[in-house]
Design a protein around this motif. Structure first.
Motif, PDB file in Angstrom:
ATOM      1  N   GLU A 133       0.827  -1.210   0.000  1.00 18.61           N
ATOM      2  CA  GLU A 133       0.000   0.000   0.000  1.00 18.61           C
ATOM      3  C   GLU A 133       0.863   1.262   0.000  1.00 18.61           C
ATOM      4  N   GLU A 134       1.922   1.268   0.816  1.00 17.52           N
ATOM      5  CA  GLU A 134       2.821   2.437   0.853  1.00 17.52           C
ATOM      6  C   GLU A 134       3.488   2.654  -0.506  1.00 17.52           C
ATOM      7  N   ILE A 135       3.944   1.571  -1.094  1.00 18.48           N
ATOM      8  CA  ILE A 135       4.622   1.671  -2.397  1.00 18.48           C
ATOM      9  C   ILE A 135       3.643   2.124  -3.478  1.00 18.48           C
ATOM     10  N   ASN A 136       2.437   1.603  -3.453  1.00 14.07           N
ATOM     11  CA  ASN A 136       1.426   2.005  -4.434  1.00 14.07           C
ATOM     12  C   ASN A 136       1.052   3.476  -4.306  1.00 14.07           C
ATOM     13  N   GLN A 137       1.057   4.017  -3.099  1.00 20.22           N
ATOM     14  CA  GLN A 137       0.768   5.445  -2.909  1.00 20.22           C
ATOM     15  C   GLN A 137       1.824   6.299  -3.604  1.00 20.22           C
ATOM     16  N   ILE A 138       3.067   5.875  -3.526  1.00 21.72           N
ATOM     17  CA  ILE A 138       4.149   6.613  -4.203  1.00 21.72           C
ATOM     18  C   ILE A 138       3.963   6.514  -5.715  1.00 21.72           C
ATOM     19  N   LYS A 139       3.648   5.306  -6.214  1.00 23.60           N
ATOM     20  CA  LYS A 139       3.427   5.106  -7.655  1.00 23.60           C
ATOM     21  C   LYS A 139       2.324   6.020  -8.176  1.00 23.60           C
ATOM     22  N   GLU A 140       1.264   6.164  -7.397  1.00 24.56           N
ATOM     23  CA  GLU A 140       0.131   6.981  -7.822  1.00 24.56           C
ATOM     24  C   GLU A 140       0.496   8.451  -7.986  1.00 24.56           C
ATOM     25  N   ASN A 141       1.530   8.899  -7.284  1.00 18.07           N
ATOM     26  CA  ASN A 141       1.922  10.312  -7.324  1.00 18.07           C
ATOM     27  C   ASN A 141       3.064  10.612  -8.281  1.00 18.07           C
ATOM     28  N   GLU A 142       3.662   9.576  -8.886  1.00 21.32           N
ATOM     29  CA  GLU A 142       4.845   9.780  -9.727  1.00 21.32           C
ATOM     30  C   GLU A 142       4.643  10.847 -10.800  1.00 21.32           C
ATOM     31  N   ASN A 143       3.543  10.772 -11.520  1.00 23.06           N
ATOM     32  CA  ASN A 143       3.336  11.688 -12.648  1.00 23.06           C
ATOM     33  C   ASN A 143       3.184  13.143 -12.222  1.00 23.06           C
ATOM     34  N   ARG A 144       2.933  13.392 -10.943  1.00 24.83           N
ATOM     35  CA  ARG A 144       2.901  14.769 -10.448  1.00 24.83           C
ATOM     36  C   ARG A 144       4.292  15.395 -10.543  1.00 24.83           C
ATOM     37  N   TYR A 145       5.318  14.549 -10.415  1.00 31.73           N
ATOM     38  CA  TYR A 145       6.685  15.051 -10.365  1.00 31.73           C
ATOM     39  C   TYR A 145       7.443  14.893 -11.672  1.00 31.73           C
ATOM     40  N   PHE A 146       7.118  13.830 -12.411  1.00 31.44           N
ATOM     41  CA  PHE A 146       7.836  13.592 -13.674  1.00 31.44           C
ATOM     42  C   PHE A 146       7.084  12.535 -14.471  1.00 31.44           C
ATOM     43  N   PRO A 147       6.608  12.876 -15.665  1.00 35.40           N
ATOM     44  CA  PRO A 147       5.871  11.889 -16.468  1.00 35.40           C
ATOM     45  C   PRO A 147       6.828  10.910 -17.138  1.00 35.40           C
ATOM     46  N   ILE A 148       6.971   9.730 -16.557  1.00 29.62           N
ATOM     47  CA  ILE A 148       7.998   8.790 -17.040  1.00 29.62           C
ATOM     48  C   ILE A 148       7.462   7.686 -17.936  1.00 29.62           C
ATOM     49  N   ARG A 149       6.187   7.419 -17.897  1.00 32.38           N
ATOM     50  CA  ARG A 149       5.681   6.255 -18.631  1.00 32.38           C
ATOM     51  C   ARG A 149       5.045   6.658 -19.941  1.00 32.38           C
TER      52      ARG A 149
END
Length: 196
Positions: free
Chosen positions: A180-196
């Motif tokens: 759950e903690e790791i998924n929360q970070i994944k959900e916010n990634e695109n706020r900081y840098f669109p990598i996918r």
């Protein structure tokens, strides 16, 4: 000597005898060094050897060679440290120095082995790092090796008179972080840098 082995590469702690003129030429390559160190200080053989020896003596910074499985060629380095043993965290810096091996996805393999080394041998909770926003190749290599973008520092670097952001990445040992903690970070990634 302990080895961390993948399909194409293996890591082992670097020996003084591994630091050849060919290896030192990597640190004279301006394009390779463009993003490697933010201090822009020249890395000499004396400084490199001193850093390796002091890190081992202090027990908190370790340099591993990245070697090919097929030809046993040293193609780069992984630097783990300085390790913060109280919090079980560390930086992890990867360099593919041999230009013959660039663009083959080997950075991803090397970083993945570095993750394994950090989590299994040193029982670290978290790895962290930061890179220039324009260093797209490194950001992609780390994220493909299981790291997540967890922040951005606005204007952290000055590059040729302009501000450039630092993209913050982290890798989380699942023994210490819940899904759950790791998924929360994944959900916010695109706020900081669109990598996918």
């Amino acid at each position: 000597m302990e080895v961390f082995k993948g399909e194409r590469l293996y890591l082992r702690e670097i020996n003084i005898s591994d630091i050849s003129d060919t290896v030192m030429a990597w640190f004279d390559d301006e394009e390779l060094m463009k993003f490697y160190t933010s201090s822009k200080n020249k890395i000499t053989k004396e400084k490199l050897l001193s850093s390796i020896e002091e890190g081992k003596k202090d027990g908190n910074l370790f340099t591993y060679g990245i070697f090919t499985n097929d030809a046993n060629i040293l193609i780069g380095t992984i630097k783990l440290g300085p390790i913060h043993f109280i919090h079980k965290t560390s930086d992890l810096v990867a360099l593919i120095g041999d230009r013959n091996y660039l663009g083959k996805g080997l950075s991803v393999d090397a970083i993945s082995l570095g993750n394994q080394l950090a989590f299994e041998k040193f029982n670290l909770r978290k790895l962290y790092g930061g890179m220039y926003e324009s260093n797209i190749a490194s950001i992609k290599a780390y994220t493909r090796a299981g790291w997540l973008v967890e922040g951005r520092l606005k204007g952290f670097y000055e590059v040729e008179g302009r501000n450039e952001d630092r993209i913050l990445v982290g890798c989380f040992n699942p023994r210490y972080f819940s899904e759950e903690e790791i998924n929360q970070i994944k959900e916010n990634e695109n706020r900081y840098f669109p990598i996918r």
